[in-house]
Scaffold this active site. Sequence first.
Site, mmCIF file in Angstrom:
data_model
loop_
_atom_site.group_PDB
_atom_site.id
_atom_site.type_symbol
_atom_site.label_atom_id
_atom_site.label_comp_id
_atom_site.label_asym_id
_atom_site.label_seq_id
_atom_site.Cartn_x
_atom_site.Cartn_y
_atom_site.Cartn_z
ATOM 1 N N ASN A 87 -43.901 90.535 67.381
ATOM 2 C CA ASN A 87 -45.072 91.338 67.132
ATOM 3 C C ASN A 87 -45.068 91.512 65.535
ATOM 4 O O ASN A 87 -44.346 91.887 64.944
ATOM 5 C CB ASN A 87 -45.044 92.545 67.806
ATOM 6 C CG ASN A 87 -43.595 93.002 68.609
ATOM 7 O OD1 ASN A 87 -42.830 92.412 68.233
ATOM 8 N ND2 ASN A 87 -43.628 94.404 68.349
ATOM 9 N N THR A 128 -48.739 85.636 64.253
ATOM 10 C CA THR A 128 -49.992 85.518 63.217
ATOM 11 C C THR A 128 -49.181 86.756 62.138
ATOM 12 O O THR A 128 -49.163 87.678 62.050
ATOM 13 C CB THR A 128 -51.211 86.393 63.867
ATOM 14 O OG1 THR A 128 -51.448 85.612 64.832
ATOM 15 C CG2 THR A 128 -52.311 86.416 62.830
ATOM 16 N N GLU A 157 -50.818 80.384 66.790
ATOM 17 C CA GLU A 157 -51.081 80.025 68.049
ATOM 18 C C GLU A 157 -52.623 80.574 68.217
ATOM 19 O O GLU A 157 -53.067 81.579 67.812
ATOM 20 C CB GLU A 157 -50.130 80.956 69.024
ATOM 21 C CG GLU A 157 -50.478 80.802 70.541
ATOM 22 C CD GLU A 157 -50.642 79.124 70.866
ATOM 23 O OE1 GLU A 157 -49.615 78.349 70.548
ATOM 24 O OE2 GLU A 157 -51.469 78.847 71.435
ATOM 25 N N LEU A 217 -56.153 83.797 60.515
ATOM 26 C CA LEU A 217 -56.635 84.893 60.344
ATOM 27 C C LEU A 217 -58.134 84.706 60.381
ATOM 28 O O LEU A 217 -59.095 85.366 60.838
ATOM 29 C CB LEU A 217 -56.386 85.772 59.029
ATOM 30 C CG LEU A 217 -54.800 85.793 58.864
ATOM 31 C CD1 LEU A 217 -54.688 86.850 57.573
ATOM 32 C CD2 LEU A 217 -54.647 87.267 60.053
ATOM 33 N N CYS A 272 -55.371 91.273 69.150
ATOM 34 C CA CYS A 272 -55.322 90.378 67.775
ATOM 35 C C CYS A 272 -56.522 90.906 66.772
ATOM 36 O O CYS A 272 -56.231 90.899 65.657
ATOM 37 C CB CYS A 272 -55.275 88.946 68.338
ATOM 38 S SG CYS A 272 -54.149 88.357 68.867
HETATM 39 P P1 NAD Z 1 -45.444 90.770 72.046
HETATM 40 O O1 NAD Z 1 -45.314 92.336 71.577
HETATM 41 O O2 NAD Z 1 -46.024 90.453 73.648
HETATM 42 O O3 NAD Z 1 -43.999 90.109 71.891
HETATM 43 C C1 NAD Z 1 -43.188 90.026 70.974
HETATM 44 C C2 NAD Z 1 -41.906 90.273 71.453
HETATM 45 O O4 NAD Z 1 -40.973 90.146 70.256
HETATM 46 C C3 NAD Z 1 -41.609 91.492 71.849
HETATM 47 O O5 NAD Z 1 -40.983 91.363 73.405
HETATM 48 C C4 NAD Z 1 -40.335 92.171 71.218
HETATM 49 O O6 NAD Z 1 -39.396 92.871 71.854
HETATM 50 C C5 NAD Z 1 -39.930 90.738 70.436
HETATM 51 N N1 NAD Z 1 -39.046 91.264 69.163
HETATM 52 C C6 NAD Z 1 -39.560 91.708 68.297
HETATM 53 N N2 NAD Z 1 -38.438 91.868 67.256
HETATM 54 C C7 NAD Z 1 -37.430 90.973 67.703
HETATM 55 C C8 NAD Z 1 -36.419 90.499 67.253
HETATM 56 N N3 NAD Z 1 -35.852 90.880 65.974
HETATM 57 N N4 NAD Z 1 -35.490 89.598 67.916
HETATM 58 C C9 NAD Z 1 -35.935 89.442 68.962
HETATM 59 N N5 NAD Z 1 -37.004 89.659 69.596
HETATM 60 C C10 NAD Z 1 -37.903 90.536 69.186
HETATM 61 O O7 NAD Z 1 -46.585 90.089 71.156
HETATM 62 P P2 NAD Z 1 -47.385 88.835 71.558
HETATM 63 O O8 NAD Z 1 -48.675 89.300 71.919
HETATM 64 O O9 NAD Z 1 -46.675 87.719 72.036
HETATM 65 O O10 NAD Z 1 -47.705 88.434 69.869
HETATM 66 C C11 NAD Z 1 -46.830 87.806 69.127
HETATM 67 C C12 NAD Z 1 -47.325 87.482 67.766
HETATM 68 O O11 NAD Z 1 -48.311 86.407 68.245
HETATM 69 C C13 NAD Z 1 -48.030 88.513 67.069
HETATM 70 O O12 NAD Z 1 -47.949 88.218 65.696
HETATM 71 C C14 NAD Z 1 -49.708 88.084 67.473
HETATM 72 O O13 NAD Z 1 -50.400 88.616 66.708
HETATM 73 C C15 NAD Z 1 -49.723 86.578 67.977
HETATM 74 N N6 NAD Z 1 -50.544 86.125 68.876
HETATM 75 C C16 NAD Z 1 -50.773 86.659 69.853
HETATM 76 C C17 NAD Z 1 -51.848 86.577 70.664
HETATM 77 C C18 NAD Z 1 -51.843 86.923 71.843
HETATM 78 O O14 NAD Z 1 -52.911 86.562 72.729
HETATM 79 N N7 NAD Z 1 -51.228 87.927 72.494
HETATM 80 C C19 NAD Z 1 -52.323 85.144 70.596
HETATM 81 C C20 NAD Z 1 -52.141 84.473 69.182
HETATM 82 C C21 NAD Z 1 -51.193 84.986 68.438
HETATM 83 C C1 UDX Z 2 -58.137 85.943 70.803
HETATM 84 C C2 UDX Z 2 -58.654 84.806 70.305
HETATM 85 O O1 UDX Z 2 -59.398 84.318 71.153
HETATM 86 C C3 UDX Z 2 -57.454 83.675 70.582
HETATM 87 O O2 UDX Z 2 -57.767 82.633 70.000
HETATM 88 C C4 UDX Z 2 -56.354 84.473 69.558
HETATM 89 O O3 UDX Z 2 -55.186 83.453 69.788
HETATM 90 C C5 UDX Z 2 -55.854 85.655 70.253
HETATM 91 O O4 UDX Z 2 -57.009 86.476 70.054
HETATM 92 P P1 UDX Z 2 -57.804 87.124 73.249
HETATM 93 O O5 UDX Z 2 -57.704 88.479 72.490
HETATM 94 O O6 UDX Z 2 -56.388 87.006 74.117
HETATM 95 O O7 UDX Z 2 -57.665 85.970 72.214
HETATM 96 O O8 UDX Z 2 -59.101 87.095 74.184
HETATM 97 P P2 UDX Z 2 -60.464 86.978 73.819
HETATM 98 O O9 UDX Z 2 -60.820 86.145 74.962
HETATM 99 O O10 UDX Z 2 -60.511 86.145 72.610
HETATM 100 O O11 UDX Z 2 -61.341 88.067 73.947
HETATM 101 C C6 UDX Z 2 -60.998 89.182 73.140
HETATM 102 C C7 UDX Z 2 -62.006 90.414 73.286
HETATM 103 O O12 UDX Z 2 -63.346 89.915 72.912
HETATM 104 C C8 UDX Z 2 -62.021 90.808 74.769
HETATM 105 O O13 UDX Z 2 -62.343 92.195 74.847
HETATM 106 C C9 UDX Z 2 -63.166 90.127 75.178
HETATM 107 O O14 UDX Z 2 -63.816 90.882 76.375
HETATM 108 C C10 UDX Z 2 -64.262 90.230 74.118
HETATM 109 N N1 UDX Z 2 -65.144 89.271 74.300
HETATM 110 C C11 UDX Z 2 -65.002 88.091 74.024
HETATM 111 C C12 UDX Z 2 -66.466 89.982 74.297
HETATM 112 O O15 UDX Z 2 -66.863 91.066 74.047
HETATM 113 N N2 UDX Z 2 -67.621 88.898 74.255
HETATM 114 C C13 UDX Z 2 -67.326 87.735 74.158
HETATM 115 O O16 UDX Z 2 -68.295 86.902 74.206
HETATM 116 C C14 UDX Z 2 -65.929 87.062 74.196
#
Ligand code: NAD
Ligand code: UDX
Length: 480
Positions: A87, A128, A157, A217, A272
């Site tokens: 994270n 990210t 991702e 970003l 995000c």
């Molecule tokens: P998350 O909180 O679900 O998972 C992160 C995990 O990393 C946690 O389980 C935590 O315990 C672990 N962690 C932290 N420090 C650690 C360490 N030193 N060693 C081992 N494990 C450790 O977060 P996420 O939603 O999977 O997001 C991860 C990254 O991906 C973020 O930078 C986020 O912005 C990015 N991202 C998230 C999404 C999404 O949809 N959630 C999409 C694209 C990118």
């Molecule tokens: C987003 C990006 O889409 C994804 O590419 C990135 O990797 C992580 O962040 P996520 O946050 O999981 O994904 O869901 P997304 O479908 O993007 O929705 C984000 C928020 O926008 C939600 O609260 C959704 O309800 C809202 N949304 C989405 C709207 O209000 N209107 C829309 O038309 C689309």
Amino acid sequence: MVKICCIGAGYVGGPTMAVIALKCPTIEVAVVDISVSKILAWNSDQLPIYEPGLDEVVKQCRGKNLFFSTDVERHISEADIIFVSVNTPTKTRGLGAGKAADLTYWESAARMIADVSKSDKIVVEKSTVPVKTAEAIEKILTHNSKGIKYEILSNPEFLAEGTAIRDLFNPDRVLIGGRETPDGLKAIQALKSVYAQWVPEERILTTNLWSAELSKLAANAFLAQRISSINAMSALCEATGADVSQVSHAIGTDTRIGPKFLNASVGFGGSCFQKDILNLIYICECNGLNEVASYWKQVIKVNDYQKNRFVNRVVSSMFNTVSGKKIAILGFAFKKDTGDTRETPAIDVCKGLLGDKAKLSVYDPQVTEDQIQRDLSMSKFDWDHPVHLQPVSPTAAKEVSFAWDPYEATKDAHGVCILTEWDEFKTLDFQRIFKQMQKPAFVFDGRNVVDVQKLREIGFIVYSIGKPLDPWLKDMPVMA
Ligand code: NAD
Ligand code: UDX
């Protein structure tokens, strides 16, 4: 056999690695995390996240070429390619608090790699991160290298929650950024060959490191900007009698604009968008680009405005007070098909209504009572900093109850707020709901899921984001 280790078994690490394991049977994938409970859950029948299709993928490869483990050191040391998917939340304290990305977790993962590695590694930024993070990571690794060579790649991702497996199976593109040196290009090729097992080559884009980091970003900023743009229009639609769904459709048919991501809502949520735009704003400010920073700030301001506007609409419609009134909250997750509540607009809406002393009854098919109570008692940005987790406030617990179905939530309620677009809300028996509610009975649809006309015929007073206003609401002006 190529060995991959992914540090971080969260919403990204878990599903991404499961799909790599499924598509690449000759690669051994280990997903490691410091959270023992999370790893236990990944190894059980009750996975730690709800994501359609994930169970099947995990079941097919777990124990064969996919492993979940807390033995972080061993798996890092054995891996050829290390993904870092920890994270990267918004900083809550110190320099850049409220904007900059907190890279504590990232740095500790990088130091762990430096400490335990005994062979050359490709280190992949999956999290990210701010642009130029790869440089910082390279410094940590090379200053502690003991002669080991590291190549850093950026492979952001783009999956969205709720559709993660579909997105991973069939991505619009995979982006890989690396150094433009012979070793850098070799590392890019190595990672490309993993994705090439199932992603058509033309969809695997390669760039320099900084372009890949910044593209992530930028993508999130552009996506969020579309939502704030249509949400800004929704306010104007309500003021003028236009219908935001018709406006979305009309502008979305212009191929230059496109139809996706134009659904007006109570506001965007998720872990995000806000975090990454704040991060972008901070980077702009650090580079003296104040005009650019304030342009992106507006996307967040409009999102906050939209959530406030919704709360004000609820309160003003109900004779300017919701004190002591039961309000049903249908949906708490930040979008449908996930149990994730990080930055969900429901938190701000519920807090706003509780501020006006409403009594809330919340129903969400995937969010637990504990999670809801925790979310409502946490401060802004604390959700991703487990060390700051506060105990559930006793006041929040008293005013918020948890319902097992929408009919229980709406019984004797004065109003219903729909805050997540769960499919099941489209087919609710609104006749039955109307009968058991206080009158006048209000529905506030923050996701445009209900048939407004049908509900008005039943007798509800209906507010739906960006739709022509009910005559009742016209007589109850909202404070801006
Ligand atoms: P998350 O909180 O679900 O998972 C992160 C995990 O990393 C946690 O389980 C935590 O315990 C672990 N962690 C932290 N420090 C650690 C360490 N030193 N060693 C081992 N494990 C450790 O977060 P996420 O939603 O999977 O997001 C991860 C990254 O991906 C973020 O930078 C986020 O912005 C990015 N991202 C998230 C999404 C999404 O949809 N959630 C999409 C694209 C990118
Ligand atoms: C987003 C990006 O889409 C994804 O590419 C990135 O990797 C992580 O962040 P996520 O946050 O999981 O994904 O869901 P997304 O479908 O993007 O929705 C984000 C928020 O926008 C939600 O609260 C959704 O309800 C809202 N949304 C989405 C709207 O209000 N209107 C829309 O038309 C689309």
